[in-house]
Design an enzyme around this catalytic site. Structure first.
Site, PDB file in Angstrom:
ATOM      1  N   HIS A  60       0.812  -1.245   0.020  1.00 46.67           N
ATOM      2  CA  HIS A  60      -0.268  -0.042   0.000  1.00 46.67           C
ATOM      3  C   HIS A  60       0.746   1.315   0.050  1.00 46.67           C
ATOM      4  O   HIS A  60       1.889   1.321   0.675  1.00 46.67           O
ATOM      5  CB  HIS A  60      -0.958  -0.119   1.198  1.00 46.67           C
ATOM      6  CG  HIS A  60      -0.504   0.403   2.523  1.00 46.67           C
ATOM      7  ND1 HIS A  60      -0.428   1.740   3.180  1.00 46.67           N
ATOM      8  CD2 HIS A  60       0.152  -0.533   3.431  1.00 46.67           C
ATOM      9  CE1 HIS A  60       0.425   1.448   4.156  1.00 46.67           C
ATOM     10  NE2 HIS A  60       0.214   0.032   4.684  1.00 46.67           N
ATOM     11  N   ASP A 170       6.080   2.816   6.684  1.00 42.68           N
ATOM     12  CA  ASP A 170       4.864   2.014   6.635  1.00 42.68           C
ATOM     13  C   ASP A 170       4.007   2.602   5.512  1.00 42.68           C
ATOM     14  O   ASP A 170       3.441   3.649   5.997  1.00 42.68           O
ATOM     15  CB  ASP A 170       4.005   2.031   7.837  1.00 42.68           C
ATOM     16  CG  ASP A 170       2.599   1.285   7.837  1.00 42.68           C
ATOM     17  OD1 ASP A 170       2.494   0.859   6.895  1.00 42.68           O
ATOM     18  OD2 ASP A 170       2.024   1.315   8.920  1.00 42.68           O
ATOM     19  N   GLU A 200      -5.290   1.815   2.389  1.00 43.71           N
ATOM     20  CA  GLU A 200      -5.063   0.792   3.577  1.00 43.71           C
ATOM     21  C   GLU A 200      -5.288   1.195   5.011  1.00 43.71           C
ATOM     22  O   GLU A 200      -5.877   0.432   5.697  1.00 43.71           O
ATOM     23  CB  GLU A 200      -3.696  -0.112   3.342  1.00 43.71           C
ATOM     24  CG  GLU A 200      -3.574  -1.168   4.057  1.00 43.71           C
ATOM     25  CD  GLU A 200      -3.095  -1.181   5.334  1.00 43.71           C
ATOM     26  OE1 GLU A 200      -3.006  -2.083   6.083  1.00 43.71           O
ATOM     27  OE2 GLU A 200      -2.691  -0.019   5.967  1.00 43.71           O
ATOM     28  N   GLU A 201      -4.767   2.342   5.123  1.00 43.28           N
ATOM     29  CA  GLU A 201      -4.806   2.684   6.556  1.00 43.28           C
ATOM     30  C   GLU A 201      -6.277   3.160   6.819  1.00 43.28           C
ATOM     31  O   GLU A 201      -6.545   3.440   8.209  1.00 43.28           O
ATOM     32  CB  GLU A 201      -3.863   4.075   6.876  1.00 43.28           C
ATOM     33  CG  GLU A 201      -2.500   3.867   6.417  1.00 43.28           C
ATOM     34  CD  GLU A 201      -1.733   2.882   7.420  1.00 43.28           C
ATOM     35  OE1 GLU A 201      -2.473   2.438   8.317  1.00 43.28           O
ATOM     36  OE2 GLU A 201      -0.714   2.685   7.333  1.00 43.28           O
ATOM     37  N   ASP A 223       3.818  -5.600   3.804  1.00 42.18           N
ATOM     38  CA  ASP A 223       3.583  -4.742   4.544  1.00 42.18           C
ATOM     39  C   ASP A 223       4.664  -4.742   5.672  1.00 42.18           C
ATOM     40  O   ASP A 223       5.656  -5.554   5.618  1.00 42.18           O
ATOM     41  CB  ASP A 223       2.280  -4.850   5.373  1.00 42.18           C
ATOM     42  CG  ASP A 223       1.701  -3.587   5.409  1.00 42.18           C
ATOM     43  OD1 ASP A 223       2.250  -2.561   5.959  1.00 42.18           O
ATOM     44  OD2 ASP A 223       0.322  -3.605   5.596  1.00 42.18           O
ATOM     45  N   HIS A 308       3.661   3.896  13.025  1.00 40.86           N
ATOM     46  CA  HIS A 308       2.646   4.843  13.060  1.00 40.86           C
ATOM     47  C   HIS A 308       3.244   6.333  13.800  1.00 40.86           C
ATOM     48  O   HIS A 308       2.626   6.823  14.569  1.00 40.86           O
ATOM     49  CB  HIS A 308       1.356   4.515  13.601  1.00 40.86           C
ATOM     50  CG  HIS A 308       0.534   3.620  12.562  1.00 40.86           C
ATOM     51  ND1 HIS A 308      -0.922   3.543  12.667  1.00 40.86           N
ATOM     52  CD2 HIS A 308       0.961   2.963  11.452  1.00 40.86           C
ATOM     53  CE1 HIS A 308      -1.223   2.639  11.705  1.00 40.86           C
ATOM     54  NE2 HIS A 308      -0.283   2.494  10.937  1.00 40.86           N
TER      55      HIS A 308
END
Length: 339
Positions: A60, A170, A200-201, A223, A308
Site C-alpha cells: 500500500h 509504513d 489501506e490505513e 507490509d 505509526h
C-alpha cells in the site's frame, strides 16, 4: 536501483489516505519502464509484465495523517485523523498542512509548569489538538481549507549501520521491496502484476477492489510488522535486521507460507516466522484472499520499529531480503533458479 535512494524518493512523496496523487505519480514514474501501467478510480497503480502463471505483488502507498476540520478564532488549525494516529506522540510534533501552499506548523503543547494533577498524564483527544502555524485566522483561511490533509514533517535519515529512520516507512518500505523484486523478475517466465494500493490505513479499501477481475493465481502482500523494542513482548515481534517476517495465519495459504520459508532456507535468506491468530492479519492480505473467486495469498512483512510515528525505523537489509525472497519464490514456482 539503489535501495536507500529509492526509499528516500518514496518517503519524500506525500499521500495521506484518500489523497494519494503525489505518491501515485512518483510510483508511476518509477515503474513505467517495467511494464504496462494502469490506474483506477481508487488511485491504485498497477504495473503488469510477462506471460505465464499470474502473480500479484501488493504494497500500500498511503500514509496516516490528519485532516483539517477548521481554523479557530485565534488562528490554530483544528484536526481529525486519517488512519491510526497515535495520539501519545502528537504533542510538539512538526507537521505540514497541505493547503493551497504547504504551510509548516507545530502541534501545540502545554508547558509542564502549567500542567496540574492528572492532566500531566492525560493523552489529549483529537478535539484538543491544535496546530500552530504562526498566522492569524484571516491569513490562514486564504490558503488552508477544511478537508486539506496534514502530514508529519519529512525527516529521512540514515542511522548507524543499515538503519533508516523516516515517517511513512509504513508502507513505502514495502513499496520499495516490491519494486526491487520486480527488477529481479523482469525476465521471469511468469506474468507479474504489481499493485500499489490506496486507503489501506482506513480499511484496506484500495485492495478490496484492486484484485477483482485480475485472474490471479497467487498473491503476496508486503507490509511492515512489529520490530522488537524495549517493553515489547518478544513473542509479538520480529527483530530488526534478522530478515523478512513470513506470515502464518488462518486466513493465509499455509502452503504458501511454508514454501516461502523453504525458499528462504534453500537460498540462505534470513527470515522470521510471524504467527497471527484470529481471522485477520491487519493488512491487505485480509481482503485479497476473498477477491474474485478467492486468491491463494501469502504475507511477507518488513520488521519496523516505532510504527505509526514520525520516526519509524527499518533495516535496509530487511527490505532487500524481502525483495530477494519474493523473487526467488516466484522463480522457484515457475521452475527457474536465478533472479
Amino acid at each position: 536501483m539503489d535501495t536507500v535512494e529509492l526509499l528516500k524518493k518514496l518517503t519524500s512523496a506525500v499521500g495521506v489516505s484518500g489523497a494519494e496523487e503525489e505518491i501515485q505519480k512518483t510510483i508511476i514514474d518509477i515503474v513505467s519502464p517495467m511494464g504496462d501501467v494502469t490506474t483506477d478510480s481508487m488511485n491504485n497503480v498497477y504495473c503488469t509484465f510477462g506471460e505465464g502463471t499470474h502473480f500479484l505483488l501488493d504494497a500500500h502507498m498511503d500514509e496516516i495523517g490528519m485532516i483539517v476540520k477548521g481554523i479557530s478564532d485565534d488562528g490554530f488549525v483544528k484536526v481529525d485523523k486519517c488512519g491510526g494516529i497515535d495520539r501519545r506522540m502528537l504533542a510538539a510534533s512538526e507537521v505540514v498542512v497541505l493547503g493551497d501552499e504547504r504551510v509548516p506548523g507545530v502541534i501545540s503543547t502545554l508547558p509542564p509548569h502549567l500542567q496540574k494533577g492528572d492532566n500531566a498524564k492525560k493523552v489529549p483527544e483529537l478535539d484538543d489538538i491544535s496546530i500552530d502555524i504562526g498566522m492569524p485566522k484571516t491569513d490562514a483561511e486564504k490558503i488552508i481549507h477544511s478537508g486539506d490533509r496534514i502530514i508529519f514533517k519529512r525527516n529521512f535519515k540514515q542511522l548507524a549501520g543499515n538503519m533508516i529512520t523516516s515517517s511513512v516507512l509504513d508502507d513505502r518500505s514495502g513499496v520499495c521491496a516490491v519494486i526491487l523484486a520486480a527488477e529481479k523478475l523482469k525476465n521471469a517466465n511468469a506474468k507479474i502484476t504489481l499493485m500499489f494500493s490506496t486507503q489501506e490505513e482506513v480499511g484496506t479499501r484500495g485492495a478490496k477492489i484492486g484484485t477483482w477481475s485480475k485472474e490471479i493465481d497467487e498473491a503476496i502482500s508486503v507490509d511492515v510488522s512489529f520490530g522488537y523494542t524495549p517493553f515489547c513482548k518478544p513473542s509479538d515481534c520480529g527483530e530488526i535486521g534478522k530478515g523478512p517476517m513470513v506470515g502464518f495465519s488462518p486466513i493465509l495459504s499455509h502452503i504458501m507460507s511454508k514454501e516461502l520459508c523453504d525458499v528462504a532456507e534453500t537460498n540462505n535468506i534470513p527470515y522470521q516466522r510471524e504467527v497471527m491468530g484470529g481471522g485477520h492479519t491487519g493488512t491487505n492480505a485480509d481482503v485479497i484472499t476473498t477477491a474474485y473467486g478467492g486468491v491463494k495469498t501469502g504475507l511477507v512483512s518488513i520488521p519496523e520499529k516505532y510504527m505509526h510515528s514520525p520516526v519509524e525505523v527499518v533495516d535496509v537489509s530487511d527490505v532487500e531480503n524481502t525483495a530477494d525472497l519474493i523473487a526467488k519464490y516466484i522463480l522457484s514456482k515457475v521452475g527457474e533458479k536465478d533472479a
